[in-house]
Design a protein around this motif. Structure first.
Motif, short mmCIF file in Angstrom:
data_model
loop_
_atom_site.label_atom_id
_atom_site.label_comp_id
_atom_site.label_asym_id
_atom_site.label_seq_id
_atom_site.Cartn_x
_atom_site.Cartn_y
_atom_site.Cartn_z
N ALA A 491 1.32 17.08 0.12
CA ALA A 491 2.50 16.36 -0.39
C ALA A 491 3.44 15.98 0.75
O ALA A 491 3.98 14.87 0.78
CB ALA A 491 3.24 17.25 -1.40
N PHE A 492 3.63 16.90 1.70
CA PHE A 492 4.49 16.61 2.85
C PHE A 492 3.98 15.40 3.63
O PHE A 492 4.74 14.47 3.94
CB PHE A 492 4.55 17.84 3.77
N GLN A 493 2.69 15.39 3.91
CA GLN A 493 2.14 14.28 4.71
C GLN A 493 2.14 12.97 3.93
O GLN A 493 2.31 11.90 4.54
CB GLN A 493 0.73 14.63 5.19
N PHE A 494 1.95 13.03 2.63
CA PHE A 494 2.03 11.81 1.82
C PHE A 494 3.43 11.22 1.94
O PHE A 494 3.60 10.02 2.17
CB PHE A 494 1.71 12.12 0.36
N ARG A 495 4.45 12.05 1.78
CA ARG A 495 5.84 11.57 1.86
C ARG A 495 6.15 11.04 3.26
O ARG A 495 6.85 10.04 3.41
CB ARG A 495 6.80 12.69 1.48
N GLU A 496 5.63 11.73 4.28
CA GLU A 496 5.87 11.29 5.65
C GLU A 496 5.22 9.92 5.92
O GLU A 496 5.80 9.05 6.57
CB GLU A 496 5.30 12.31 6.65
N SER A 497 3.99 9.77 5.43
CA SER A 497 3.21 8.57 5.75
C SER A 497 3.62 7.36 4.92
O SER A 497 3.62 6.23 5.41
CB SER A 497 1.71 8.85 5.53
N TYR A 498 3.96 7.59 3.64
CA TYR A 498 4.14 6.46 2.73
C TYR A 498 5.53 6.35 2.12
O TYR A 498 5.81 5.40 1.38
CB TYR A 498 3.10 6.54 1.60
N GLY A 499 6.41 7.32 2.41
CA GLY A 499 7.73 7.32 1.79
C GLY A 499 8.55 6.09 2.08
O GLY A 499 9.32 5.62 1.23
N SER A 500 8.40 5.52 3.28
CA SER A 500 9.18 4.35 3.65
C SER A 500 8.41 3.04 3.48
O SER A 500 8.92 1.96 3.80
CB SER A 500 9.65 4.47 5.10
N LEU A 501 7.18 3.13 2.98
CA LEU A 501 6.33 1.94 2.83
C LEU A 501 6.62 1.27 1.48
O LEU A 501 6.82 1.94 0.47
CB LEU A 501 4.86 2.36 2.90
N SER A 502 6.64 -0.04 1.47
CA SER A 502 6.85 -0.76 0.21
C SER A 502 5.66 -0.51 -0.71
O SER A 502 4.55 -0.22 -0.26
CB SER A 502 7.01 -2.26 0.45
N LEU A 503 5.90 -0.62 -2.00
CA LEU A 503 4.85 -0.37 -2.97
C LEU A 503 3.67 -1.31 -2.78
O LEU A 503 2.51 -0.90 -2.83
CB LEU A 503 5.40 -0.49 -4.40
N ASP A 504 3.95 -2.59 -2.52
CA ASP A 504 2.87 -3.56 -2.32
C ASP A 504 2.01 -3.20 -1.12
O ASP A 504 0.78 -3.27 -1.16
CB ASP A 504 3.44 -4.97 -2.15
N SER A 505 2.67 -2.79 -0.03
CA SER A 505 1.94 -2.42 1.18
C SER A 505 1.09 -1.19 0.94
O SER A 505 -0.06 -1.10 1.40
CB SER A 505 2.91 -2.17 2.34
N TYR A 506 1.65 -0.22 0.22
CA TYR A 506 0.88 1.00 -0.05
C TYR A 506 -0.33 0.70 -0.93
O TYR A 506 -1.44 1.18 -0.66
CB TYR A 506 1.76 2.06 -0.71
N LEU A 507 -0.14 -0.09 -1.99
CA LEU A 507 -1.26 -0.39 -2.88
C LEU A 507 -2.36 -1.16 -2.16
O LEU A 507 -3.55 -0.97 -2.42
CB LEU A 507 -0.77 -1.18 -4.10
N GLU A 508 -1.96 -2.01 -1.24
CA GLU A 508 -2.95 -2.73 -0.44
C GLU A 508 -3.79 -1.75 0.37
O GLU A 508 -5.02 -1.88 0.46
CB GLU A 508 -2.22 -3.72 0.48
N LYS A 509 -3.13 -0.74 0.96
CA LYS A 509 -3.84 0.28 1.72
C LYS A 509 -4.75 1.10 0.82
O LYS A 509 -5.90 1.42 1.17
CB LYS A 509 -2.85 1.20 2.44
N LEU A 510 -4.24 1.48 -0.35
CA LEU A 510 -5.02 2.31 -1.27
C LEU A 510 -6.25 1.56 -1.78
O LEU A 510 -7.35 2.14 -1.87
CB LEU A 510 -4.13 2.74 -2.44
N GLU A 511 -6.10 0.29 -2.11
CA GLU A 511 -7.25 -0.50 -2.58
C GLU A 511 -8.30 -0.65 -1.49
O GLU A 511 -9.50 -0.57 -1.75
CB GLU A 511 -6.76 -1.87 -3.05
N LYS A 512 -7.82 -0.83 -0.26
CA LYS A 512 -8.76 -0.95 0.87
C LYS A 512 -9.48 0.37 1.13
O LYS A 512 -10.68 0.40 1.39
CB LYS A 512 -8.00 -1.40 2.12
N LYS A 513 -8.73 1.47 1.05
CA LYS A 513 -9.30 2.81 1.28
C LYS A 513 -10.41 3.09 0.28
O LYS A 513 -11.43 3.70 0.62
CB LYS A 513 -8.20 3.86 1.17
N HIS A 514 -10.24 2.67 -0.96
CA HIS A 514 -11.20 2.96 -2.02
C HIS A 514 -12.11 1.76 -2.31
O HIS A 514 -12.35 1.40 -3.46
CB HIS A 514 -10.47 3.39 -3.29
N SER A 515 -12.57 1.15 -1.26
CA SER A 515 -13.63 0.13 -1.34
C SER A 515 -13.29 -1.04 -2.25
O SER A 515 -14.10 -1.51 -3.04
CB SER A 515 -14.94 0.78 -1.82
#
Length: 669
Positions: A491-515
């Motif tokens: 949880a700590f690392q998730f907040r550190e890595s993605y807490g300041s990222l916009s939702l669109d940017s994060y979803l783009e990363k998540l979709e790419k991560k999961h093929s």
């Protein structure tokens, strides 16, 4: 006669070899060299690096340490251009100052069959402030090309003789020759520590030395008249010469899950342990951890800052009023410091601007913030002490010396449990420290000067729990819902890595991560409630998780969550495997199969264990009429696994990858 000839040949050979280790001796053959002889893929190589440490004396300042370093580097590829740039930090804080000066900096190239020299210009030498205590001088060598050779020399003059710069015999590029020679006056005794897996050849000698200097006679009222006389004098003493030499050291290759590759680099460090001037009592410095911590605690920027309380007393009295337990008081004060002060990203265990000023200005370095935290916790009646830390980037504090540490955190003793706190990070909670702090052992210091080693590495598994319900249709498309929960360090690392990222940017990363998933209805739970597990929920569609061949469908049991390759690829490993913290990954997946299909084959249950209880993997798959249920759990129960167990770890992950990618086969009825 043969012996004489042989001796002459050896002398000539040594003379030629030494000539090659001097600046300005660049040949066309060296410039024409296209690749390193032992590592053809190397982007650059250090042809030689030579250092000499001497001590000069003056009546005004006593002994100064003079370190002269000469470096010659070959650039093979464009990717190696950065090795033509160099920086050296130097100390500007306190009474003992340092200076750094570069000279003989030249780039060599072949132009029209001849050697062309390009000298470093003044405008390519930069001086920058790092913080209150340190500056950094940088050079950018001119006219660097593929095939260039760059040379430079620099001198560090230091009034602080307590610690020499660590000498590194290895680099991330090959080092053909490295030499350090130390000429240490008999008055000084240094502790010498070596680290790494490769060691230099060491030669020792004792020499007589004389230093001539000039001083002014002491002025005595009524006795001296006119201008004080300048008197020539000399100092005679023995020097202990120690020379460290290495040849043909390979580049140090970084590997996955390595704490800090520099922890394993071949190097030597010196720290002053004793001063023994004639007819004076011996002065003993850091010979053990108790001496080191006592010296640090007595520093005015450390221990004295812990005694200051008047600037916060009213605020803390109001804050803890009505709180009954020690844990409540600890959390309230910890959260108060985190919310009030911002970390300026400067490290150090000594205060920069001081706790009072930091409290007023609401900003400070690590020590300003965490020593203030200790002082407040003590004021509230808690058993709190600072813990000295060497961050992961600073390396492991293996040997007793004052420069082993570069950071400080706070601790509280609650019954038999020691709670670790770092208020520099807003996402940190008790016993969940920033990853930079997780570096083997720290050193707790008490008011009375005693100290003890503290294990900084987490002992409890941080968990990620994935629940997925999905349906496969007749075209092989998979659609469903995922709930992914993160606990503790996850949880700590998730907040550190993605807490300041916009939702669109994060979803783009998540979709790419999961093929290439298509994600909808995304929701994040407890993102700001840092004392709670964080969770994310979403719906998804995937068009490439299932392969259709003829009348059959093939897919991996964990779909896009499957581990697709073994992270450990090297045949051998010299360094421990550092996961930062123990982990527990659990996947619970329910798959509804399409009408007109039945399960033909599926992976069988398996349980795999690592030796010494380091971890394990369990996989089960059960099939009902139209439903497949999968449970997979992967545990790593320790933060660090020794290199001796690397083969077992590599084989373990090989089996995990095989099982997670063993296909489920559906056949059309």
């Amino acid at each position: 006669m043969k012996k004489i000839i042989l001796s002459i040949m050896l002398l000539l050979s040594n003379f030629i070899l030494s000539q090659k280790k001097e600046l300005g001796k660049v040949t066309i053959e060296e410039l024409q060299e296209k690749a390193h002889s032992k590592e053809p893929d190397a982007v650059a190589a250090i042809i030689f690096k030579k250092g000499v440490v001497r001590f000069d004396y003056s009546q005004d300042s006593g002994f100064d340490m003079i370190t002269t370093i000469k470096v010659k580097i070959k650039i093979y590829k464009k990717e190696g251009y950065d090795y033509a740039n160099f920086s050296q930090r130097y100390y500007i804080g306190g009474n003992a100052k340092e200076t750094v000066n570069f000279s003989n900096a030249t780039t060599y190239n072949i132009v029209d069959g001849k050697i062309e020299k390009s000298k470093l210009k003044k405008e390519s030498i930069f001086d920058e402030k790092v913080n209150k205590f340190w500056n950094r001088k940088k050079i950018a060598m001119p006219n660097v090309k593929e095939g260039s050779i760059v040379e430079f020399e620099y001198e560090i003059k230091s009034e602080e003789i307590g610690t020499m710069e660590d000498w590194e015999f290895q680099s991330d590029i090959p080092v053909d020759y490295s030499e350090l020679a130390t000429y240490i006056p008999e008055y000084f005794v240094y502790n010498i520590s070596q680290r790494g897996y490769l060691f230099p050849k060491v030669e020792k000698d004792i020499r007589q030395r004389t230093i001539d200097y000039v001083y002014k006679e002491d002025f005595v009222p009524g006795l001296n008249t006119g201008t004080p006389k300048r008197i020539n004098s000399s100092l005679n003493f023995k020097e202990n010469l120690v020379t460290f030499v290495t040849t043909d050291f390979p580049s140090l290759k970084d590997e996955i899950f390595v704490n800090n590759i520099k922890n394993y680099i071949s190097s030597v460090s010196h720290e002053l342990s004793m001063v023994k001037f004639p007819e004076q009592p011996y002065k003993v410095f850091s010979t053990d951890w108790e001496s080191v911590t006592k010296t640090i605690y007595e520093n005015e920027y450390f221990g004295a800052e812990l005694d200051k309380t008047n600037y916060f007393e009213n605020d803390i009295n109001k804050l803890i009023e009505g709180l009954n337990t020690r844990e409540e008081k600890m959390i309230a004060i910890f959260n108060f410091v985190k919310s009030r002060l911002k970390w300026n990203e400067y490290f150090g265990y000594n205060c920069d601007i001081g706790v009072k000023k930091a409290y007023t200005e609401k900003i400070g370095n690590v020590a300003d913030i965490n020593l203030m935290l200790v002082a407040m916790l003590r004021y509230a009646g808690l058993d709190s002490n600072p813990i000295l830390v060497s961050t992961r980037l600073n390396g492991i504090a293996m040997f007793p010396n004052r420069n082993a540490f570069n950071y400080v955190i706070a601790s509280v003793k609650l019954d038999s449990e020691l709670i670790l706190l770092d208020a520099t990070d807003s996402n940190s909670i008790p016993n969940i420290l920033p990853i930079r702090d997780l570096n083997w052992y720290g050193r707790l210091i008490r008011k009375d000067g005693t100290s003890e080693s503290v294990d900084l590495m987490p002992k409890n598994n941080s968990s990620e729990n994935v629940n997925m319900i999905a349906t496969i249709d007749n075209q092989g498309q998979v659609a469903g819902q995922v709930r992914d929960q993160y606990f503790d360090y996850y949880a700590f690392q998730f907040r550190e890595s993605y807490g300041s990222l916009s939702l669109d940017s994060y979803l783009e990363k998540l979709e790419k991560k999961h093929s290439g998933l298509e994600i909808e209805n995304y929701e994040r739970i407890n993102e700001k409630e840092i004392y709670q597990p964080l969770a994310e929920k979403y719906s998804f569609k995937s068009n490439n998780a299932v392969e259709i061949i003829g009348d059959k469908m093939y897919f991996a049991p964990l779909l896009f969550f499957a581990l697709t390759e073994n992270p450990f690829k090297q045949d051998e490993r010299e360094y421990p495997v550092d996961f930062s913290y123990p982990t527990k990954d659990k996947f619970m997946i329910t798959l509804n199969i399409p009408d007109g299909y039945q399960v033909e084959t599926y992976p069988k249950e398996v349980a795999i264990a690592l030796p010494e209880g380091y971890g394990g993997f369990r996989f089960t798959c059960t099939v009902e009429e139209k439903k497949i249920q999968l449970v997979a759990s992967l545990n790593i129960n320790v933060a660090i696994i020794p290199s001796d167990d690397y083969d077992s770890l590599k084989e373990f992950f090989k089996k995990v990858v095989e099982k997670e990618n063993e296909k489920i086969v559906l056949k059309k009825i």
